[in-house]
Design a protein around this motif. Structure first.
Motif, short mmCIF file in Angstrom:
data_model
loop_
_atom_site.label_atom_id
_atom_site.label_comp_id
_atom_site.label_asym_id
_atom_site.label_seq_id
_atom_site.Cartn_x
_atom_site.Cartn_y
_atom_site.Cartn_z
N THR A 83 -18.15 5.48 -9.44
CA THR A 83 -17.32 5.36 -10.02
C THR A 83 -17.94 5.15 -11.39
N LEU A 119 -20.25 10.86 -2.65
CA LEU A 119 -20.45 9.87 -1.62
C LEU A 119 -20.39 10.69 -0.59
N TYR A 120 -19.51 11.58 -0.26
CA TYR A 120 -19.88 12.24 0.86
C TYR A 120 -20.87 13.17 1.81
N ARG A 123 -22.32 -1.40 -0.74
CA ARG A 123 -22.79 -0.03 -1.55
C ARG A 123 -23.01 1.26 0.04
N SER A 154 -9.73 19.57 6.15
CA SER A 154 -10.67 19.74 5.28
C SER A 154 -11.17 17.92 4.18
N ALA A 155 -10.41 16.98 5.02
CA ALA A 155 -10.93 15.78 4.43
C ALA A 155 -12.24 15.08 4.18
N TYR A 161 -21.54 2.80 3.82
CA TYR A 161 -20.28 2.82 4.98
C TYR A 161 -20.46 3.24 6.18
N PRO A 206 -12.96 22.39 0.52
CA PRO A 206 -12.64 21.39 1.80
C PRO A 206 -11.73 20.41 0.11
N ILE A 207 -11.05 19.32 0.83
CA ILE A 207 -10.13 17.67 -0.10
C ILE A 207 -11.35 17.32 -0.20
N TRP A 208 -12.80 17.05 0.37
CA TRP A 208 -13.57 16.07 0.38
C TRP A 208 -14.17 16.27 -1.22
N ILE A 226 0.63 -1.46 0.39
CA ILE A 226 0.12 0.08 0.40
C ILE A 226 1.21 1.64 -0.38
N PHE A 251 -12.38 0.86 -4.40
CA PHE A 251 -13.52 -0.02 -5.04
C PHE A 251 -13.02 -1.57 -5.10
N PHE A 286 -7.73 9.40 -11.98
CA PHE A 286 -6.51 8.09 -11.98
C PHE A 286 -6.67 7.52 -12.86
N TRP A 287 -8.46 7.39 -12.67
CA TRP A 287 -8.53 6.16 -13.54
C TRP A 287 -8.29 6.03 -15.20
N TYR A 331 -9.58 11.03 -7.65
CA TYR A 331 -9.48 9.78 -7.57
C TYR A 331 -10.34 9.68 -9.40
N GLN A 361 -9.74 15.48 -3.88
CA GLN A 361 -9.61 14.36 -3.52
C GLN A 361 -11.16 13.52 -4.53
N ARG A 364 -2.33 24.37 -3.49
CA ARG A 364 -3.11 24.15 -1.56
C ARG A 364 -1.24 24.64 -0.21
N GLY A 381 -22.99 4.17 -3.38
CA GLY A 381 -22.13 3.21 -3.25
C GLY A 381 -21.06 3.71 -4.09
N LEU A 382 -19.36 3.06 -3.63
CA LEU A 382 -18.15 3.64 -4.30
C LEU A 382 -18.65 3.20 -5.86
N VAL A 383 -18.55 1.91 -6.21
CA VAL A 383 -18.76 1.38 -7.60
C VAL A 383 -19.49 1.85 -8.53
#
Lengths: 597, 109
Positions: A191, A180-181, B64, B14-15, B66, A268-270, A56, B55, A281-282, A278, A274, A436, A186-188
């Motif tokens: 995405t 997400l937030y 689905r 801020s995360a 969290y 904010p990052i979220w 990781i 993911f 990246f894909w 993400y 972020q 930042r 769900g993430l899948v």
């Protein structure tokens, strides 16, 4: 030369450098001990110090060090000196210097309680070294920001088909953050939706080309076709130099990128940074994965995209402008930065990764391994530009990478769109985070003296304004080399610090000391050459023509170059004194390593 | 110079949105309490849901919502940590019954 041979040479380089040299240093000189407690295990706080599995941590470290540097450096170097000097420096640099720099920066931090390079410099060398390093880092970040904004604005303006994809990427990043937030989707599914739409938008870029081309034309009509800034560009007219213009459309896209970065810096990052990273990246992972594999098999499947078409060698000192000099030494060694060696890696490795090393045996695979992997990324960029060779450097890169991707049956126009998008996304996601960090740095540095910069909006806008000023000089290639010089100098200073530390603990310091001397001398020489080029090729011609924006911008660049040299000389003198001191009388032996529970 | 700490503080602050941050702190406190209650028989691996690893894990374990917990093959989705404690205790009992096998694993997405 063909791509398969280059890929084989690259794989052999990684294997030999790691097994024959790096492992030997790890075993015999550093004597990494899996039973010695690391700062991550000793001071675990769940935020800063956190023992992390080596696989990781490898991914985390690689993602943090791999940005635009390995790609752009290889492209520019190949276009200035040819592919042969570029590939030789990549191979020798990563084998004897690059991995050693990344690895030893982690080692020195792990063996010094997880302290940063500046804190270790304070302890081992002198208190003033820490302060000088601090100023150095801010200007270093400014140069990176200016170089990255400049190249992105140029690509976006000249390639209208890429603009739609970037706009959709931003929108999808914001949507993903919300899903997400806030909506807790769900993430899948999130995405698939956001990455899928972004990918479609990128591939559909060709259809939107007309619309954005018209937008550019409309913007340029605002001034009746007159430029905002006219400057002398030494890259034009076959590197003889010619007058160039910054049109409103380029300024518009530079400002659009800055608006994106401003939002990334203060939201904010979220909310933005972020999720955009993400989704991005894909896109980049897809392009790079298909591209690297495509390069390896292209010779069998599609030979026309596997042959190098640019010259192997263009000369020792290619002319760049009427008064400019571009000697292979020292300029090649700062033009290709991150793929061979990079100060950013050392900086990040010491303050970030070192605090997450679970076991000393992980230091080499994480630090050295990541650097060797980044070398492969730089090699891919070099291959892409070596076989592409159509248009400006970034266009040549996209054409080449698109060719590799097309090996898998993807139509070439879509493959090239994906390659362009991958390039922009890589640079964009790093730049927003860069602003930042700049904002926090500026606030920390000048907050007590100039209280308004403690405000995040003020600090962000000041950082952005300085970067835009550098972009408006128009001398992108020098800006890049100035950044490369600062980056490589940072690596030299890190190696210098490691050398002092090795001497202080009575270990063989040659594996870090010799590269430190080479990089130190080379980067100082390169900064002086760059200052000379900027002064005679940019400052003087623009001053003679009474163009104030390029004059102020290039004057700032000369000043920064000289400031970096002065800082490096001060650190070098202090480092040399400390080295001599420790050679005469090594520091007292450290306490025995705490045993791991 | 404190730069690292300031950057880190800025990023951490801020995360996450406030309510998720509170939830994360509860989760952290619960995870830290595990060694006190189960000694070293439990190994915790925290996975950020909004990451590539998150993911892959979400896809493989079909999560689905969290936080999601996987305890030795058994799943629980929600914030009632006492239910995860029950799963862990059950898994440990099964392990003991099967005699000596590697320690159980608790994972959270």
């Amino acid at each position: 030369m063909n791509t398969l041979l280059a890929v084989i040479i690259g794989a052999l380089t990684v294997y030999l450098a790691y097994t024959l040299y790096a492992r030997r240093i790890d075993r015999r000189v550093i004597q990494s001990d899996p039973k010695r407690a690391t700062p991550a295990t000793l001071y675990m706080d769940g935020v800063d110090f956190m023992p992390t599995n080596r696989n990781i941590l490898f991914g985390y470290h690689f993602k943090s060090i791999a940005a635009a540097g390995p790609i752009i450096g290889a492209i520019v170097a190949a276009s200035l000196w040819g592919w042969l000097p570029a590939i030789i420096w990549l191979i020798l640099g990563v084998s004897f210097i690059g991995w050693a720099s990344d690895y030893s920066a982690i080692v020195i931090s792990v063996r010094n309680d997880g302290n940063s390079l500046s804190a270790i410099a304070h302890k081992l060398v002198s208190p003033r070294t820490r302060t000088v390093l601090f100023v150095f880092i801010f200007f270093y970040l400014l140069l990176v920001a200016g170089a990255f904004v400049g190249i992105m604005a140029t690509v976006l303006e000249s390639q209208p088909k890429t603009q739609f994809g970037v706009i959709v990427l931003t929108a999808m990043g914001l949507l993903l953050g919300q899903m997400l937030y806030r909506w807790r989707t769900g993430l899948v599914g999130a995405t698939v939706l956001t990455v899928g739409i972004t990918m479609l938008a990128i591939l559909a870029g060709g259809w939107s080309e007309g619309i954005f081309g018209a937008l550019n034309a409309g913007l340029n009509n605002l001034t009746g076709g007159a430029p905002i800034v006219t400057y002398f560009d030494p890259m034009l007219a076959g590197f003889k130099g010619a007058e160039a213009k910054i049109m409103p459309s380029l300024l518009f896209w530079a400002l659009a990128i800055c608006a994106f970065c401003y939002a990334g810096s203060v939201l904010p990052i979220w909310r933005m940074a972020q999720p955009v990273v993400y989704v991005g990246f894909w896109i980049t992972a897809t392009a790079m994965f298909l591209g690297l594999l495509g390069a390896a098999v292209a010779g069998f499947v599609k030979p026309e995209v596997a042959q190098f078409v640019i010259p192997a060698f263009r000369g020792w000192n290619p002319q760049l402008g009427p008064s400019g000099i571009m000697p292979l030494w020292p300029m090649l060694f700062v033009t290709i930065a991150c793929g061979a060696i990079s100060g950013w890696h050392a900086l990040f490795g010491a303050v970030g990764t070192a605090r997450q090393i679970e076991n000393e045996a992980d230091m080499l695979p994480v630090g050295g391994g990541s650097m060797l992997t980044e070398f492969l990324l730089a090699l891919l960029a070099l291959l892409a530009v070596a076989v592409g060779a159509k248009g400006a450097p970034v266009a040549a890169f996209a054409t080449g990478l698109g060719g590799f991707i097309s090996v898998w049956g993807v139509p070439i126009q879509y493959a090239t769109s994906l390659a362009f998008a991958a390039f922009i996304v890589i640079v964009l996601v790093v730049t927003q985070l860069l602003f930042r960090v700049m904002r926090v740095t500026l606030s920390e540095w000048l907050g007590d003296v100039i209280p308004p910069v403690r405000n995040q909006h003020v600090a962000s806008l000041v950082s952005i304004a300085l970067a835009i000023l550098l972009v408006l000089t128009g001398t992108w290639v020098y800006l890049w080399q100035l950044f490369g010089g600062a980056n490589q100098l940072m690596a030299a200073l890190s190696l210098l610090l490691v050398t002092v530390w090795l001497a202080s603990v009575g270990k063989n310091w040659l594996f870090a000391g010799l590269p430190a001397i080479f990089m130190y001398v080379t980067t100082i020489a390169a900064l002086l050459v760059t200052a000379y080029n900027i002064y005679f090729n940019v400052y003087q011609p623009n001053m003679a023509a009474g163009r104030m924006v390029p004059v102020v911008g290039s004057g700032l660049m000369v000043l920064v170059a000289l400031l970096l040299v002065a800082a490096a000389i001060m650190i070098g003198i202090d480092g040399w004194r400390a080295f001599q001191r420790y050679r005469r009388r090594p520091a007292p032996a450290p306490k025995p390593a705490a045993a791991r529970a | 110079m404190g730069l690292r700490q300031n950057v880190q503080r800025d990023l951490v602050a801020s995360a996450l949105p406030e309510e998720l941050q509170a939830e994360f702190h509860q989760l952290s406190a619960w995870a830290r309490s595990l060694p006190g209650r189960f000694d070293d028989r439990v190994r915790v691996r925290l996975v950020d849901a909004a990451s590539i690893e998150g993911f892959v894990k979400s896809l493989l374990r079909r999560c689905r919502r969290y936080p999601a917990f996987a305890v030795d093959g058994q799943r629980y989705v929600g914030s009632d940590f006492s239910r995860v404690d029950v799963l862990i205790a059950g898994a440990l009992r099964r392990k003991e019954a099967e005699s000596t096998v590697p320690p159980s694993a608790a994972k959270s997405n």
